[in-house]
Design an enzyme around this catalytic site. Structure first.
Site, mmCIF file in Angstrom:
data_model
loop_
_atom_site.group_PDB
_atom_site.id
_atom_site.type_symbol
_atom_site.label_atom_id
_atom_site.label_comp_id
_atom_site.label_asym_id
_atom_site.label_seq_id
_atom_site.Cartn_x
_atom_site.Cartn_y
_atom_site.Cartn_z
ATOM 1 N N THR A 69 -4.328 6.522 -21.545
ATOM 2 C CA THR A 69 -4.158 5.173 -21.024
ATOM 3 C C THR A 69 -2.729 4.745 -21.362
ATOM 4 O OG1 THR A 69 -4.902 4.190 -23.091
ATOM 5 C CG2 THR A 69 -6.583 4.523 -21.398
ATOM 6 N N TYR A 79 0.842 -1.203 0.000
ATOM 7 C CA TYR A 79 0.000 0.000 0.000
ATOM 8 C C TYR A 79 0.873 1.247 0.000
ATOM 9 C CZ TYR A 79 -4.994 -0.186 -0.040
ATOM 10 O OH TYR A 79 -6.291 -0.263 -0.463
ATOM 11 N N GLU A 117 -0.492 4.850 -0.418
ATOM 12 C CA GLU A 117 -1.271 6.091 -0.580
ATOM 13 C C GLU A 117 -0.368 7.309 -0.417
ATOM 14 O OE1 GLU A 117 -4.606 5.998 2.054
ATOM 15 O OE2 GLU A 117 -5.728 4.618 0.782
ATOM 16 N N LYS A 154 -2.743 1.013 -24.758
ATOM 17 C CA LYS A 154 -3.160 0.942 -26.168
ATOM 18 C C LYS A 154 -1.904 1.031 -27.037
ATOM 19 C CE LYS A 154 -7.714 2.462 -24.734
ATOM 20 N NZ LYS A 154 -8.785 3.475 -24.801
ATOM 21 N N ASP A 211 -7.119 14.027 -24.760
ATOM 22 C CA ASP A 211 -7.209 12.619 -24.362
ATOM 23 C C ASP A 211 -6.553 11.797 -25.470
ATOM 24 O OD1 ASP A 211 -7.822 10.041 -23.727
ATOM 25 O OD2 ASP A 211 -9.912 10.440 -23.203
ATOM 26 N N ARG A 266 -2.351 -2.263 -18.309
ATOM 27 C CA ARG A 266 -3.589 -1.493 -18.181
ATOM 28 C C ARG A 266 -3.397 -0.457 -17.086
ATOM 29 N NH1 ARG A 266 -6.763 -4.316 -21.434
ATOM 30 N NH2 ARG A 266 -8.296 -2.658 -21.378
HETATM 31 C C1 PLP Z 1 -9.799 3.812 -23.945
HETATM 32 C C2 PLP Z 1 -10.131 5.226 -23.735
HETATM 33 C C3 PLP Z 1 -10.425 5.730 -22.458
HETATM 34 C C4 PLP Z 1 -10.721 4.887 -21.249
HETATM 35 O O1 PLP Z 1 -9.857 3.982 -20.872
HETATM 36 P P1 PLP Z 1 -10.254 2.778 -19.888
HETATM 37 O O2 PLP Z 1 -8.909 2.349 -19.455
HETATM 38 O O3 PLP Z 1 -11.001 1.788 -20.719
HETATM 39 O O4 PLP Z 1 -11.084 3.328 -18.785
HETATM 40 C C5 PLP Z 1 -10.597 7.101 -22.319
HETATM 41 N N1 PLP Z 1 -10.521 7.921 -23.388
HETATM 42 C C6 PLP Z 1 -10.277 7.462 -24.619
HETATM 43 C C7 PLP Z 1 -10.202 8.409 -25.753
HETATM 44 C C8 PLP Z 1 -10.085 6.103 -24.836
HETATM 45 O O5 PLP Z 1 -9.869 5.657 -26.072
#
Ligand code: PLP
Length: 434
Positions: free
Chosen positions: A228, A56, A58, A231, A202, A237
């Site tokens: 994220t 942990y 925090e 990807k 994003d 993740r």
């Molecule tokens: C995949 C994605 C997210 C969210 O990601 P998670 O890990 O699935 O919660 C947010 N914004 C965009 C543009 C995404 O493609």
């Protein structure tokens, strides 16, 4: 676990071990065309499966609420420094559990409930967390939307500006989940400045392309960058929030203690490893190859009569409108899956069908590029895509079965990183492991 059978897990829980083994086999033997997925390296997988999950932490390095952080502080600091260096930002927070909580932290940092957010509409390619109605972000905040033009499939920045001037949002999101074209960060930034809104880029889908120099960077334009890590960036993740020094405090406070408790330290370590990999020269070649492959795949599909949203792609993603092929996205995606081609059905802009039964299919090249495939394989895949979609319409399961066998030959020639079927047993089709 990267192999079909790990001894301790198999002894304790043969049921789950068997299912993980089956997933290893499935990942080895199918062509992953889902644009938000990838294969992490064995190094990243190994960092994920460690005793760091026992701890942990925090707080932030040097400012924790639990003792015993001698090692964790160093790991998190390395991850943060690598993120800052790779993207060229002042500040990085590597603790968000995933992309959706990262975005929620941004709202918490800058908005009060009921205040206004402007984001791309979900059916136009935006993400749920950009203020879509069924998301908490569309329920707790007031949301307005922009989209793409029906003619071009692209965002018209003059229209975004008009909406922003009329609606005066406090927060603007750019980026999305089904956007095949380059995002114009400078244009969004000038609109955000004009209406005095916070701009969030994003880059969840395209972070790896940006890190590898295959897409322009939002640094210097966006106030906050959300991404994220799993990807195109090819990490575990997880997620990161990046910003300039002025916004650092607000972002950190929003993630912890605003929204989350203890960070997932095993994920933090794996993010650090992925960021090191993404800073290597090979990753630039990888990012360029993702885009070259997507263009080859788009070309292969266009030449076979498929309609592509916006007519093609600038990045890793291709959005196919199947309307002119007289088949919906879902039955086509299911037939493709039976053939070993893994895609997802998706709405297309101005879709006349329902979201759970839409007109499109979304595909992308991050994963196939990680397997080392190139433009020749993309044309092969486009050919199979065409055959299977045609076969799905006529119920021709023989063709689907034949393509399934051909796909297996391709996957065995291009083993997926970190996916090691048959290790410790007799290797079957995909014997090689990297
Ligand atoms: C995949 C994605 C997210 C969210 O990601 P998670 O890990 O699935 O919660 C947010 N914004 C965009 C543009 C995404 O493609």
């Amino acid at each position: 676990m990267t192999r079909e059978s790990d001894p301790a897990l198999s002894a304790t829980d043969p049921e789950i071990a068997g299912l993980i083994g089956a997933e290893v086999r499935r990942q080895a033997d199918t062509v992953k065309l889902i644009p938000s997925e990838n294969y992490v390296s064995r190094a990243v997988l190994e960092a994920t499966g460690t005793v760091l999950t026992n701890k942990y932490s925090e707080g932030y390095p040097g400012r924790r609420y639990y003792e015993g952080q001698q090692v964790i502080d160093q790991i998190e600091t390395i991850a943060v420094e690598r993120a800052k260096a790779l993207f060229g930002v002042d500040h990085a927070n590597v603790q968000p559990y995933s992309g959706s909580p990262a975005n929620l932290a941004v709202y918490l940092a800058f908005l009060k409930p009921g205040e206004k957010v402007l984001g791309m509409a979900l059916p136009m390619g935006g993400h749920l967390t950009h203020g879509w109605s069924v998301s908490a972000t569309g329920t707790w905040f007031s949301s307005v939307r922009y989209g793409v033009e029906q003619e071009t499939g692209r965002v018209d920045m003059d229209k975004v500006r008009e909406i922003a001037l009329a609606e005066r949002p406090r927060l603007i999101f750019c980026g999305g989940t089904a956007v095949p074209r380059i995002i114009d960060f400078p244009a969004f930034a000038s609109i955000a400045r004009e209406v005095d809104a916070v701009l969030v880029a994003d880059i969840a889908h395209i972070a790896g392309l940006i890190a590898g120099g295959a897409h322009p960077s939002p640094v210097g334009h966006a106030d906050v960058i959300s991404t994220t890590t799993h990807k195109t960036l090819r990490g575990p993740r997880g997620a990161m929030l990046m910003c300039d020094a002025a916004h650092a405090k607000a972002i950190d406070k929003a993630v912890f203690p605003g929204l989350q408790g203890g960070p997932h330290n095993h994920t933090t370590a794996a993010i650090a490893v992925a960021l090191k990999e993404a800073a290597a020269p090979e990753f630039r070649a990888y990012a360029a190859a993702i885009v070259a492959n997507a263009k080859a795949l788009a070309e292969g599909l266009s030449s076979r009569g498929f309609d592509l949203v916006s007519g093609g792609t600038d990045n890793h993603l291709v959005l196919i409108d199947l309307t002119s092929k007289d088949i919906a996205g879902k039955p086509a995606a299911k037939a493709l899956d039976r053939a070993g081609l893994e895609t997802n059905y998706n709405t297309v802009p101005f879709d006349t069908r329902k979201p759970f039964d839409p007109s499109g299919i979304r595909i992308g090249t991050p994963a196939v590029t990680s397997r080392g495939m190139g433009p020749a394989e993309m044309d092969q895949i486009a050919g199979w895509f065409d055959e299977v979609v045609g076969a799905a319409k006529t119920g021709d399961e023989d063709t689907i079965e034949r393509v399934r066998k051909e796909v297996l030959e391709l996957t065995s020639a291009f083993p997926a990183p970190g996916v090691c079927p048959g290790v410790g047993r007799t290797p079957r089709l995909s014997g090689r492991c990297r």
